[in-house]
Design a protein around this motif. Structure first.
Motif, PDB file in Angstrom:
ATOM      1  N   ILE A 115       0.837  -1.199   0.000  1.00  0.00           N
ATOM      2  CA  ILE A 115       0.000   0.000   0.000  1.00  0.00           C
ATOM      3  C   ILE A 115       0.871   1.248   0.000  1.00  0.00           C
ATOM      4  O   ILE A 115       0.617   2.216  -0.737  1.00  0.00           O
ATOM      5  N   GLY A 116       1.919   1.224   0.820  1.00  0.00           N
ATOM      6  CA  GLY A 116       2.817   2.369   0.876  1.00  0.00           C
ATOM      7  C   GLY A 116       3.488   2.646  -0.458  1.00  0.00           C
ATOM      8  O   GLY A 116       3.585   3.807  -0.896  1.00  0.00           O
ATOM      9  N   VAL A 117       3.952   1.575  -1.129  1.00  0.00           N
ATOM     10  CA  VAL A 117       4.620   1.737  -2.430  1.00  0.00           C
ATOM     11  C   VAL A 117       3.647   2.287  -3.467  1.00  0.00           C
ATOM     12  O   VAL A 117       3.972   3.216  -4.222  1.00  0.00           O
ATOM     13  N   LYS A 118       2.424   1.738  -3.509  1.00  0.00           N
ATOM     14  CA  LYS A 118       1.436   2.181  -4.490  1.00  0.00           C
ATOM     15  C   LYS A 118       0.987   3.624  -4.226  1.00  0.00           C
ATOM     16  O   LYS A 118       0.739   4.397  -5.166  1.00  0.00           O
ATOM     17  N   LEU A 119       0.874   3.964  -2.956  1.00  0.00           N
ATOM     18  CA  LEU A 119       0.490   5.331  -2.622  1.00  0.00           C
ATOM     19  C   LEU A 119       1.559   6.307  -3.106  1.00  0.00           C
ATOM     20  O   LEU A 119       1.250   7.348  -3.703  1.00  0.00           O
ATOM     21  N   TRP A 120       2.830   5.967  -2.874  1.00  0.00           N
ATOM     22  CA  TRP A 120       3.910   6.829  -3.356  1.00  0.00           C
ATOM     23  C   TRP A 120       3.917   6.906  -4.879  1.00  0.00           C
ATOM     24  O   TRP A 120       4.089   7.983  -5.454  1.00  0.00           O
ATOM     25  N   MET A 121       3.720   5.753  -5.545  1.00  0.00           N
ATOM     26  CA  MET A 121       3.686   5.738  -7.007  1.00  0.00           C
ATOM     27  C   MET A 121       2.588   6.633  -7.553  1.00  0.00           C
ATOM     28  O   MET A 121       2.774   7.382  -8.525  1.00  0.00           O
ATOM     29  N   GLY A 122       1.411   6.548  -6.912  1.00  0.00           N
ATOM     30  CA  GLY A 122       0.293   7.369  -7.368  1.00  0.00           C
ATOM     31  C   GLY A 122       0.588   8.850  -7.243  1.00  0.00           C
ATOM     32  O   GLY A 122       0.371   9.624  -8.181  1.00  0.00           O
ATOM     33  N   LEU A 123       1.114   9.257  -6.092  1.00  0.00           N
ATOM     34  CA  LEU A 123       1.438  10.665  -5.875  1.00  0.00           C
ATOM     35  C   LEU A 123       2.572  11.111  -6.792  1.00  0.00           C
ATOM     36  O   LEU A 123       2.590  12.260  -7.264  1.00  0.00           O
ATOM     37  N   PHE A 124       3.516  10.211  -7.056  1.00  0.00           N
ATOM     38  CA  PHE A 124       4.619  10.495  -7.963  1.00  0.00           C
ATOM     39  C   PHE A 124       4.087  10.795  -9.366  1.00  0.00           C
ATOM     40  O   PHE A 124       4.461  11.788 -10.005  1.00  0.00           O
ATOM     41  N   ASN A 125       3.187   9.938  -9.851  1.00  0.00           N
ATOM     42  CA  ASN A 125       2.617  10.138 -11.188  1.00  0.00           C
ATOM     43  C   ASN A 125       1.727  11.376 -11.245  1.00  0.00           C
ATOM     44  O   ASN A 125       1.704  12.077 -12.257  1.00  0.00           O
ATOM     45  N   ARG A 126       1.014  11.643 -10.145  1.00  0.00           N
ATOM     46  CA  ARG A 126       0.169  12.836 -10.146  1.00  0.00           C
ATOM     47  C   ARG A 126       1.024  14.102 -10.235  1.00  0.00           C
ATOM     48  O   ARG A 126       0.691  15.032 -10.980  1.00  0.00           O
ATOM     49  N   ARG A 127       2.117  14.117  -9.502  1.00  0.00           N
ATOM     50  CA  ARG A 127       2.980  15.298  -9.517  1.00  0.00           C
ATOM     51  C   ARG A 127       3.586  15.513 -10.899  1.00  0.00           C
ATOM     52  O   ARG A 127       3.612  16.635 -11.420  1.00  0.00           O
ATOM     53  N   LEU A 128       4.058  14.418 -11.527  1.00  0.00           N
ATOM     54  CA  LEU A 128       4.613  14.537 -12.872  1.00  0.00           C
ATOM     55  C   LEU A 128       3.526  14.900 -13.875  1.00  0.00           C
ATOM     56  O   LEU A 128       3.736  15.713 -14.781  1.00  0.00           O
TER      57      LEU A 128
END
Length: 397
Positions: free
Chosen positions: A142-155
């Motif tokens: 969950i932690g990894v996916k949450l970071w991935m999601g926020l990473f993609n949103r920022r980009l």
């Protein structure tokens, strides 16, 4: 971490209008997605085998499909970078949308497959093996996916990428489904009740819903979507800031991929200004739009009356009448042509795109009748046009 990756792997990362920079952002997002999703697949697949959990296994293969999606996104971004050629004069930018569409079908296929498996597990449930370490691994997921999601949103926000925003949505869906999987394991560990198959159905449905959402977001620009109001207002402001431009209308934007757009707009110029002078201004606007907005802009000149008080007064009357009849409509290209026995009022009326022919004709007739009451000599020549700007339901009311 996000800024660290951007600064070290994207050259000229602040110049987001450049195609090469956008491509670098896309490549970075794809590589990060491949690495994280392969890692999560391995972890969840092993966990699912140990637990004999179809919901965990479904979640694992969802991550594998996400890794495959990242590979397709990588290929799509690289192909979209290809410059224009004789067969594709506006470049290959739409390949990025096509790649995202392929990704959506992969997501849908995975969701459908595990929907069938989950229904089968409901019919013939298997015993789960509850282990705290497995729950901890899923929490890590969950932690990894949450970071991935926020990473993609920022980009995605930085380069205005629908594909990356779709990945953000998909990642948030994964966070929800993995959380549901943990709930099913905890319920079994505490109560002994096996709800794994039912949770698996929920996971599959969420995955399929994410696939539908991605498909919708990528089909819209391929089919041809309405102009975003912010983009519309930004281009209008850019053109209207130049001296010698009295107003603009009929803006249409054609999307040939992220960062690759062309547009046409009608610019109103005073009818008493030398045509060569106005043409010089138009040429300068087109050149500077390409440089500052990255937009291939074609401008059509419309001469308008700016000084004749009688014509301006009639125009004000027409605008006021139209606002009373329907505030969602507007008019432009207003001209007055005097004849021996009548006065022709020639103008274009812009209406929302969802108005049918009957409503358009009704508005034309009402406008003509109301203006004729002002002066019996008025004869209206009205051209009805549709508004190509995206409007919310509230704005249209």
């Amino acid at each position: 971490m996000t800024e660290f990756l951007i600064r070290h792997f994207v050259k000229d990362y602040q110049d987001v209008e450049k195609i090469s920079v956008r491509t670098a952002y896309g490549v970075l997002a794809s590589i990060v997605g491949i690495f994280c999703n392969v890692f999560l697949f391995v972890v969840k697949f092993v966990t699912g085998l140990v637990l004999h959990s179809v919901s965990v296994t479904a979640d694992a293969f969802n991550n594998l499909s996400d890794a495959g999606s990242s590979v397709i996104s990588f290929v799509g971004v690289k192909l979209a970078e290809k410059p224009a050629d004789k067969d594709h004069p506006f470049g290959h930018g739409r390949i990025e949308y096509i790649a995202a569409l392929v990704v959506s079908f992969l997501v849908l296929e995975v969701g459908f497959t595990f929907l069938k498996d989950s229904i089968g597990r409901i019919r013939t449930p298997e015993t789960l093996n509850f282990q705290a370490v497995s729950v901890a691994i899923l929490v890590l997921s969950i932690g990894v996916k949450l970071w991935m999601g926020l990473f993609n949103r920022r980009l995605g926000e930085r380069i205005d990428s629908k594909v990356m925003m779709a990945v953000f949505t998909d990642s948030m869906g994964d966070v929800v489904t993995t959380s549901a999987t943990i709930v099913s394991i905890l319920v079994f560990g505490v109560t002994g009740v096996n709800i794994d198959g039912f949770v698996g159905v929920g996971v599959a449905l969420v995955v399929m819903w994410a696939g539908v959402g991605i498909a919708k977001d990528t089909l819209e620009p391929l089919i041809g979507e309405a102009i975003d109001p912010e983009v519309y207002d930004g281009i209008k402001r850019f053109v209207e800031k130049y001296d010698g431009i009295a107003g603009t209308h009929d803006l249409i934007v054609h999307n040939y991929g992220p960062g690759r757009s062309m547009a046409s707009i009608h610019a109103e110029v005073p009818n008493d200004v030398d045509i060569e002078q106005s043409h010089e201004i138009i040429d300068r606007i087109e050149r500077e739009a390409a440089k500052e907005l990255g937009l291939f802009l074609v401008i059509h000149m419309d001469p308008v009356e700016m000084k004749d008080e009688k014509v301006l007064a009639v125009r004000e009357d027409a605008v006021a009448i139209l606002q009373e009849l329907d505030a969602a409509c507007s008019l432009h290209d207003f001209r007055v042509v005097h004849g021996e026995k009548q006065i022709n009022l020639i103008f274009d009326m812009v209406v929302p795109i969802d108005y049918d022919e009957e409503k358009k004709e009704e508005l034309k007739e009402q406008m003509a009748e109301r203006l004729k009451k002002k002066d019996a000599r008025y004869e209206c020549v009205i051209t009805v046009e549709s508004d190509y700007v995206a409007r919310s339901d509230e704005a249209g009311k």
